[in-house]
Design an enzyme around this catalytic site. Structure first.
Site, PDB file in Angstrom:
ATOM      1  N   HIS A 103      34.705  41.050  44.280  1.00  0.00           N
ATOM      2  CA  HIS A 103      33.510  41.549  43.595  1.00  0.00           C
ATOM      3  C   HIS A 103      33.603  41.169  42.126  1.00  0.00           C
ATOM      4  CE1 HIS A 103      36.177  44.753  42.116  1.00  0.00           C
ATOM      5  NE2 HIS A 103      36.626  44.821  43.370  1.00  0.00           N
ATOM      6  N   ASP A 152      38.304  50.344  48.546  1.00  0.00           N
ATOM      7  CA  ASP A 152      38.420  49.109  47.776  1.00  0.00           C
ATOM      8  C   ASP A 152      39.557  48.236  48.290  1.00  0.00           C
ATOM      9  OD1 ASP A 152      37.704  47.477  45.331  1.00  0.00           O
ATOM     10  OD2 ASP A 152      39.791  47.923  44.869  1.00  0.00           O
ATOM     11  N   ARG A 188      43.686  54.060  36.880  1.00  0.00           N
ATOM     12  CA  ARG A 188      42.429  53.922  36.143  1.00  0.00           C
ATOM     13  C   ARG A 188      41.318  54.769  36.747  1.00  0.00           C
ATOM     14  NH1 ARG A 188      43.621  48.805  38.333  1.00  0.00           N
ATOM     15  NH2 ARG A 188      42.238  48.021  39.985  1.00  0.00           N
ATOM     16  N   THR A 243      36.429  47.677  38.905  1.00  0.00           N
ATOM     17  CA  THR A 243      36.765  49.098  38.985  1.00  0.00           C
ATOM     18  C   THR A 243      36.805  49.796  37.623  1.00  0.00           C
ATOM     19  OG1 THR A 243      37.986  48.800  41.042  1.00  0.00           O
ATOM     20  CG2 THR A 243      38.553  50.728  39.719  1.00  0.00           C
TER      21      THR A 243
END
Length: 518
Positions: free
Chosen positions: A497, A308, A160, A75
């Site tokens: 991921h 996500d 973030r 991310t």
């Protein structure tokens, strides 16, 4: 192959196309859908509304071969790369976290002890800022181009997801706080000393509370979700005290259990209403900040975090993930309608992309006889330590073994008057003997060689000389990492991921609006 460089929009706002000054877009809208693969645009498209994803594809420009050109695909690195137009080798955001040699601790990408959070209900020593990002973003360049007259606002549920796109000069970056407030949007002293009145007023509406009093049922009858696995399967995590990962999700009941953990508002992250809440907040930001209301181009960055978290919890094969995307489609439709009304349908330029994709759940792959496995990090660390002891003497040769990044004890290597290059290569050569590891590349190789293709190119683009490890690893396709030594495949739930393979790197990129050809 189109690489993930979005600075092209500066050509438009700087007038490098044959566009008159008065034809610049009044507002740029950047949308990142966290953990959206390219194929998700098509897998569920029969059920999309006409005014959401379909509108962007039908009336905009669809870059079908957008791939991320670095490892790791996570991310923070994704958001930084999208908005700086460069890779971690330059902007320095090499992961969501990384090991910092100077302090011998793992740090977060936006953690900043110099700052404090603004708008929280109880004290927290945690601060946040974009200082760890070493490059400017399109947000910063827009500020510079307009002599700081443009307004830049950045919003997300994740800190973030708001901070990195906003760059170093944003007028405000806001994210949802579930730890120290009742699901309010907060910011940092890096940007402001107190929240603007409109943010405070929005928080007072108590929308997080209202949404967590609802029940999540599927948008359509659950049996009609034929693009996904059955609702009840072995590849998903059960949450909130439920005995199975199945619909419906009664958040009013579930939050009582999470309240005991002081985490009830985190349920917004596994709730389609989390996307709706963010859309509501973005629309209010556009209105209250007056974005797109004059001839100076403004920018709003919106990062949708819920997909996500849903992917990590349930996996991309789940009914939950499909329903989240279908509902996000309607949130985007509402956002576009609001933009048409407040800014004007021909006055804004929008792009939509993702920070990374995801692998199908490993246990799901195994049950369907597809290549997969578990890379057991602690076992590699122990084996490497034993090997280095046998070669160079009994000592703590490994400083930190962080999944795909190995930090060796360079102070010890120097103290023993050994060659760093030789020890690093010895470690890499040994790790290459491990069955699941397909590449082990040293910092020396990444600093001195010029790779043009393959995994080493992706590693090189993701390598930062001051922050990255001494040996970087690549695992077999379909393999996932785990730090649990004894974990078995049947215990793997939800996706992950981070790799350089297509399931993680192939992402959507849609352009829509002002000056974009159909």
């Amino acid at each position: 192959m189109l690489r993930i460089v979005i600075l092209a929009f500066l050509l438009i706002i700087n007038g490098n196309f044959t566009i008159a000054q008065t034809e610049k877009p009044k507002l740029i809208v950047g949308i990142v859908v966290d953990q959206m693969r390219f194929d998700h645009l098509y897998k569920y498209q029969q059920r999309f509304s006409e005014g959401g994803f379909k509108r962007l594809i039908r009336e905009g420009y669809n870059f079908k071969n957008t791939t991320i050109n670095y490892i790791p695909t996570v991310t923070a690195a994704g958001h930084a790369s999208i908005y700086t137009g460069t890779t971690p080798s330059n902007h320095g955001i090499i992961g969501n976290t990384w090991y910092q040699r100077s302090t011998k601790e793992t740090i977060t990408n936006i953690g900043d002890a110099q700052e404090f959070l603004v708008g929280i209900s109880k004290e927290d020593s945690y601060g946040a800022s974009p200082r760890n990002m070493l490059a400017t973003t399109i947000s910063d360049q827009l500020k510079l181009d307009t002599n700081f007259k443009a307004k830049v606002i950045s919003v997300s549920l994740k800190d973030r997801g708001a901070i990195l796109p906003g760059g170093h000069t944003a007028d405000g970056a806001y994210w949802q706080d579930w730890k120290n407030s009742p699901g309010n949007f907060v910011s940092s002293t890096f940007y402001m000393e107190k929240l603007p009145k409109w943010v405070t007023s929005f928080n007072k509406l108590g929308k997080s509370d209202a949404y967590l009093s609802e029940t999540w049922n599927t948008l359509y009858p659950v049996e009609s979700y034929t693009a996904s696995a059955p609702d009840d399967n072995n590849y998903e995590r059960a949450i909130g005290g439920k005995t199975s990962p199945t619909f419906p999700y009664d958040f009013k009941t579930m939050r009582e259990r999470y309240k005991e953990l002081d985490a009830e508002y985190q349920l917004m992250w596994v709730n389609p209403a989390g996307n709706t809440l963010l859309t509501d907040f973005a629309i209010e930001a556009i209105k209250s900040e007056g974005l797109g209301q004059d001839n100076i181009t403004d920018l709003i960055n919106i990062s949708y975090s819920v997909p996500d978290v849903i992917g990590h919890t349930f996996g991309p094969q789940s009914v939950e993930f499909e329903d989240i995307i279908l509902r996000l489609d309607r949130d985007i439709e509402n956002l576009l309608k609001s933009l048409d009304s407040s800014v004007g349908s021909g006055n804004y330029l929008l792009f939509l992309t993702s920070d990374h994709g995801s692998i199908p759940v490993a246990s799901y792959l195994k049950d369907n006889k597809l290549p997969t496995g578990i890379a057991k990090i602690k076992e590699y660390e122990a084996a490497l330590q034993t090997h280095l002891n046998s070669k160079f003497g009994l000592n703590q040769w490994i400083e930190n073994f962080d999944g795909e990044a190995v930090y060796l004890n360079n102070d010890l290597i120097k103290q023993k008057k050994l060659s760093q290059k030789i020890v690093h290569q010895e470690a890499a050569d040994f790790l290459m003997t491990q069955e699941e590891i397909t590449a082990a590349t040293t910092a020396d190789q990444l600093q001195t060689q010029n790779y043009s293709h393959g995994n080493n190119l992706l590693l090189q683009n993701g390598y930062h000389s001051k922050r990255s490890g001494d040996v970087l690893l690549v695992f077999k396709p379909g393999f996932i990492q785990s730090i649990q030594p004894g974990i078995t495949m049947d215990k793997i739930k939800g996706t992950t991921h981070g790799s350089g393979f297509a399931y993680d790197t192939h992402i959507p990129l849609l352009w829509y609006g002002k000056s974009v050809p159909k």
